[in-house]
Design a protein around this motif. Structure first.
Motif, PDB file in Angstrom:
ATOM      1  N   VAL A  29      -1.607   1.073   2.104  1.00 22.26           N
ATOM      2  CA  VAL A  29      -1.328   0.471   0.623  1.00 22.26           C
ATOM      3  C   VAL A  29      -1.478  -0.894   0.723  1.00 22.26           C
ATOM      4  O   VAL A  29      -0.805  -1.652   1.852  1.00 22.26           O
ATOM      5  N   ALA A  30      -2.108  -1.484  -0.013  1.00 18.99           N
ATOM      6  CA  ALA A  30      -2.439  -3.116  -0.053  1.00 18.99           C
ATOM      7  C   ALA A  30      -1.617  -3.725  -1.103  1.00 18.99           C
ATOM      8  O   ALA A  30      -1.391  -2.777  -2.064  1.00 18.99           O
ATOM      9  N   VAL A  31      -0.984  -4.674  -0.927  1.00 14.49           N
ATOM     10  CA  VAL A  31      -0.385  -5.744  -1.739  1.00 14.49           C
ATOM     11  C   VAL A  31      -1.362  -6.991  -2.060  1.00 14.49           C
ATOM     12  O   VAL A  31      -1.532  -7.526  -1.100  1.00 14.49           O
ATOM     13  N   TYR A  32      -1.388  -7.455  -3.266  1.00 18.17           N
ATOM     14  CA  TYR A  32      -2.215  -8.607  -3.553  1.00 18.17           C
ATOM     15  C   TYR A  32      -1.776  -9.349  -4.521  1.00 18.17           C
ATOM     16  O   TYR A  32      -1.070  -9.128  -5.463  1.00 18.17           O
ATOM     17  N   SER A  33      -1.901 -10.918  -4.295  1.00 16.64           N
ATOM     18  CA  SER A  33      -1.566 -11.610  -5.348  1.00 16.64           C
ATOM     19  C   SER A  33      -2.759 -11.856  -6.411  1.00 16.64           C
ATOM     20  O   SER A  33      -3.845 -11.249  -6.141  1.00 16.64           O
ATOM     21  N   GLU A  34      -2.586 -12.405  -7.436  1.00 17.53           N
ATOM     22  CA  GLU A  34      -3.388 -12.509  -8.599  1.00 17.53           C
ATOM     23  C   GLU A  34      -4.922 -13.113  -8.050  1.00 17.53           C
ATOM     24  O   GLU A  34      -5.803 -12.772  -8.576  1.00 17.53           O
ATOM     25  N   VAL A  35      -4.952 -14.027  -7.079  1.00 16.12           N
ATOM     26  CA  VAL A  35      -5.976 -14.611  -6.766  1.00 16.12           C
ATOM     27  C   VAL A  35      -6.865 -13.741  -5.777  1.00 16.12           C
ATOM     28  O   VAL A  35      -8.084 -13.902  -5.504  1.00 16.12           O
ATOM     29  N   ASP A  36      -6.113 -12.865  -5.241  1.00 20.02           N
ATOM     30  CA  ASP A  36      -6.653 -11.830  -4.171  1.00 20.02           C
ATOM     31  C   ASP A  36      -7.149 -10.577  -4.834  1.00 20.02           C
ATOM     32  O   ASP A  36      -7.521  -9.754  -4.100  1.00 20.02           O
ATOM     33  N   LYS A  37      -7.419 -10.171  -6.087  1.00 21.99           N
ATOM     34  CA  LYS A  37      -7.434  -9.155  -6.544  1.00 21.99           C
ATOM     35  C   LYS A  37      -8.843  -8.627  -6.570  1.00 21.99           C
ATOM     36  O   LYS A  37      -9.113  -7.460  -6.107  1.00 21.99           O
ATOM     37  N   ASN A  38      -9.721  -9.384  -5.997  1.00 19.20           N
ATOM     38  CA  ASN A  38     -11.202  -8.926  -5.634  1.00 19.20           C
ATOM     39  C   ASN A  38     -11.546  -9.298  -4.113  1.00 19.20           C
ATOM     40  O   ASN A  38     -12.659  -8.912  -3.680  1.00 19.20           O
ATOM     41  N   ALA A  39     -10.404  -9.354  -3.390  1.00 17.75           N
ATOM     42  CA  ALA A  39     -10.574  -9.666  -1.833  1.00 17.75           C
ATOM     43  C   ALA A  39     -10.969  -8.283  -1.299  1.00 17.75           C
ATOM     44  O   ALA A  39     -10.639  -7.142  -1.582  1.00 17.75           O
ATOM     45  N   PHE A  41      -9.741  -6.543   1.317  1.00 20.37           N
ATOM     46  CA  PHE A  41      -8.563  -6.163   2.004  1.00 20.37           C
ATOM     47  C   PHE A  41      -7.972  -5.053   0.881  1.00 20.37           C
ATOM     48  O   PHE A  41      -7.459  -4.077   0.831  1.00 20.37           O
ATOM     49  N   ALA A  42      -7.932  -5.612  -0.392  1.00 27.61           N
ATOM     50  CA  ALA A  42      -7.446  -4.909  -1.629  1.00 27.61           C
ATOM     51  C   ALA A  42      -8.504  -3.605  -1.790  1.00 27.61           C
ATOM     52  O   ALA A  42      -7.913  -2.804  -2.498  1.00 27.61           O
ATOM     53  N   LYS A  43      -9.632  -3.879  -1.928  1.00 24.36           N
ATOM     54  CA  LYS A  43     -10.477  -2.865  -2.170  1.00 24.36           C
ATOM     55  C   LYS A  43     -10.513  -1.934  -0.905  1.00 24.36           C
ATOM     56  O   LYS A  43     -10.774  -0.451  -1.062  1.00 24.36           O
ATOM     57  N   TYR A  44     -10.273  -2.157   0.280  1.00 29.43           N
ATOM     58  CA  TYR A  44     -10.385  -1.397   1.446  1.00 29.43           C
ATOM     59  C   TYR A  44      -9.452  -0.317   1.576  1.00 29.43           C
ATOM     60  O   TYR A  44      -9.646   0.892   2.214  1.00 29.43           O
ATOM     61  N   ALA A  45      -8.238  -0.577   1.018  1.00 30.27           N
ATOM     62  CA  ALA A  45      -6.980   0.321   0.875  1.00 30.27           C
ATOM     63  C   ALA A  45      -7.115   1.435   0.096  1.00 30.27           C
ATOM     64  O   ALA A  45      -7.978   1.520  -0.851  1.00 30.27           O
ATOM     65  N   ASP A  46      -6.236   2.577   0.479  1.00 29.56           N
ATOM     66  CA  ASP A  46      -6.279   3.697  -0.139  1.00 29.56           C
ATOM     67  C   ASP A  46      -5.849   3.243  -1.463  1.00 29.56           C
ATOM     68  O   ASP A  46      -6.203   4.036  -2.718  1.00 29.56           O
ATOM     69  N   GLU A  47      -4.746   2.417  -1.828  1.00 28.80           N
ATOM     70  CA  GLU A  47      -4.116   2.146  -2.864  1.00 28.80           C
ATOM     71  C   GLU A  47      -3.844   0.842  -2.836  1.00 28.80           C
ATOM     72  O   GLU A  47      -3.684  -0.037  -1.609  1.00 28.80           O
ATOM     73  N   TYR A  49      -1.699  -2.824  -4.954  1.00 29.48           N
ATOM     74  CA  TYR A  49      -0.642  -2.973  -6.074  1.00 29.48           C
ATOM     75  C   TYR A  49      -0.740  -4.637  -6.389  1.00 29.48           C
ATOM     76  O   TYR A  49      -0.454  -5.220  -5.230  1.00 29.48           O
ATOM     77  N   LEU A  50      -0.668  -5.033  -7.321  1.00 27.72           N
ATOM     78  CA  LEU A  50      -0.458  -6.478  -7.832  1.00 27.72           C
ATOM     79  C   LEU A  50       1.003  -7.018  -7.554  1.00 27.72           C
ATOM     80  O   LEU A  50       1.889  -6.103  -8.204  1.00 27.72           O
ATOM     81  N   ILE A  51       1.344  -7.970  -6.736  1.00 27.67           N
ATOM     82  CA  ILE A  51       2.586  -8.015  -6.724  1.00 27.67           C
ATOM     83  C   ILE A  51       2.943  -9.674  -7.033  1.00 27.67           C
ATOM     84  O   ILE A  51       4.133  -9.949  -6.836  1.00 27.67           O
ATOM     85  N   GLY A  52       2.144 -10.491  -7.744  1.00 24.89           N
ATOM     86  CA  GLY A  52       2.351 -11.652  -8.445  1.00 24.89           C
ATOM     87  C   GLY A  52       1.363 -12.651  -8.264  1.00 24.89           C
ATOM     88  O   GLY A  52       0.159 -12.405  -7.869  1.00 24.89           O
ATOM     89  N   PRO A  53       1.660 -13.868  -8.762  1.00 31.97           N
ATOM     90  CA  PRO A  53       0.746 -15.035  -8.798  1.00 31.97           C
ATOM     91  C   PRO A  53       0.348 -15.447  -7.362  1.00 31.97           C
ATOM     92  O   PRO A  53       0.977 -14.985  -6.465  1.00 31.97           O
ATOM     93  N   ALA A  54      -0.406 -16.539  -7.468  1.00 31.15           N
ATOM     94  CA  ALA A  54      -1.035 -16.871  -6.152  1.00 31.15           C
ATOM     95  C   ALA A  54       0.015 -17.550  -5.233  1.00 31.15           C
ATOM     96  O   ALA A  54      -0.189 -17.367  -3.944  1.00 31.15           O
TER      97      ALA A  54
END
Length: 350
Positions: A29-39, A41-47, A49-54
């Motif tokens: 499970v990945a957690v990512y900030s708004e600025v990392d939504k296309n990073a 690691f966020a695509k590599y994980a099975d799931e 979730y957005l957790i907040g701003p940058a």
């Protein structure tokens, strides 16, 4: 073994831990900030979730949100990576209270070496060499002068709660001592919310040598060889290599045994690093890092030990996959760090 693990980090280390999980058949499970939504690691994980701003304070350092996601995703464990919450005793304790395994040491172990002063006292009692200096935080300037005079100049003033060279001041003459202490206290207060500083003998041109530690919950502790990170800029590591070029089999055995003893002294479990300063044939305990180091891959290259996988196995309640006799360093590995600096502002980190 875990069925699902949340990685509370971003970038390279998130990918590194996810790869280890994938090879062990563990969902991520990945957690990512708004600025990392296309990073990546966020695509590599099975799931993911957005957790907040940058700003990290509103995302990667937000314990409430990260724990909430862990529950929603039914993650059994949280791997903190390095930086962010990786050495946060409160986060480790909160994970434990909420029934989620923190893939790292206990909050108690993190606290025991979080203060450099407390860590030095603990290691001294265990018989591990420490650098001569004050036994507590400096509160009396006359006492500070006496301590500096007794151990001899040059000395160094350090922040007890600090790291990365922040707040460190080298003092070569008596008249520089008080201004250096006051300056270090201000920096420590602003950087770590703790103005406590202490004095140590300053070692000229020392070697910075560290030992990788692995410890399971069954009392098994090993070191996974040594690394050297003496080449630094602004007290920040630039080049790390494994093994250390000054290491001999006899010295490695002795320092490695003390590194294992240091971990045993605080009942440490999981991966960690014991750092020493080596000078003129002697070595001294410097500090302990209670997480996976940035430079861990060079240890993996020369030993063949997958440290991230071992972290997961240990946290899942398994015994170490290795005994000390199994650890062999073969070949050489070097890691170089790229730092961003501002040439128009005295080359300060940007």
């Amino acid at each position: 073994m875990f069925r699902k693990v949340l990685i509370a980090n971003r970038g390279e280390i998130a990918i590194r831990v996810m790869r280890a999980c994938r090879e062990l058949g563990v969902k991520t499970v990945a957690v990512y900030s708004e600025v990392d939504k296309n990073a990546l690691f966020a695509k590599y994980a099975d799931e993911a979730y957005l957790i907040g701003p940058a700003p990290a304070s509103q995302s990667y350092l937000n314990m409430d949100v990260i724990l909430d996601v862990a529950h929603k995703a039914s993650a059994e464990g949280i791997h903190p990576g390095y930086g962010f919450l990786s050495e946060n005793a409160e986060f480790s304790e909160r994970c434990e209270k909420e029934g989620i395994k923190f893939i790292g040491p206990s909050g108690k172990a993190i606290k025991s070496v979080g203060s450099k002063i407390a860590a030095k006292k603990t290691m001294a009692v265990a018989g591990i060499p420490i650098i001569p200096g004050s036994e507590s935080g400096i509160s009396d300037l006359d006492e500070a002068r006496d301590i500096a005079s007794s151990i001899g100049y040059p000395v160094i003033v350090k922040a007890s709660a600090g790291g990365g060279g922040i707040g460190m001041k080298v003092v070569r003459k008596g008249e520089e001592l008080v201004p250096s202490i006051e300056s270090a206290q201000r920096v420590a207060k602003s950087s770590f919310s703790d103005s406590t500083v202490f004095i140590e003998k300053y070692l000229e041109e020392p070697r910075h040598i560290e030992f990788q530690i692995l410890a399971d919950s069954y009392g098994n502790i090993i070191h996974v060889g040594d690394r050297e990170c003496s080449i630094q800029r602004r007290h920040q590591k630039l080049i790390e290599e494994s093994p250390s070029p000054v290491m001999t089999p006899k010295l490695r055995k002795k320092m490695g045994a003390d590194a294992v003893k240091a971990a045993a002294t605080i009942n440490y479990i999981n991966a960690g690093t014991i750092e020493f300063l080596y000078s003129k044939g002697n070595y001294y305990f410097l500090e302990m890092n209670t997480r996976l180091q940035v430079e861990h891959p060079i240890t993996e290259v020369v030993t063949g030990v997958d440290l991230a996988k071992e972290q997961l196995r240990i946290a899942a309640g398994e015994k170490l996959s290795y005994e000390q006799k199994d650890i062999k360093q073969t070949g050489w590995a070097i890691e170089c760090r790229l730092n961003a600096e501002d040439p128009l502002n005295n080359f300060t980190p940007s």
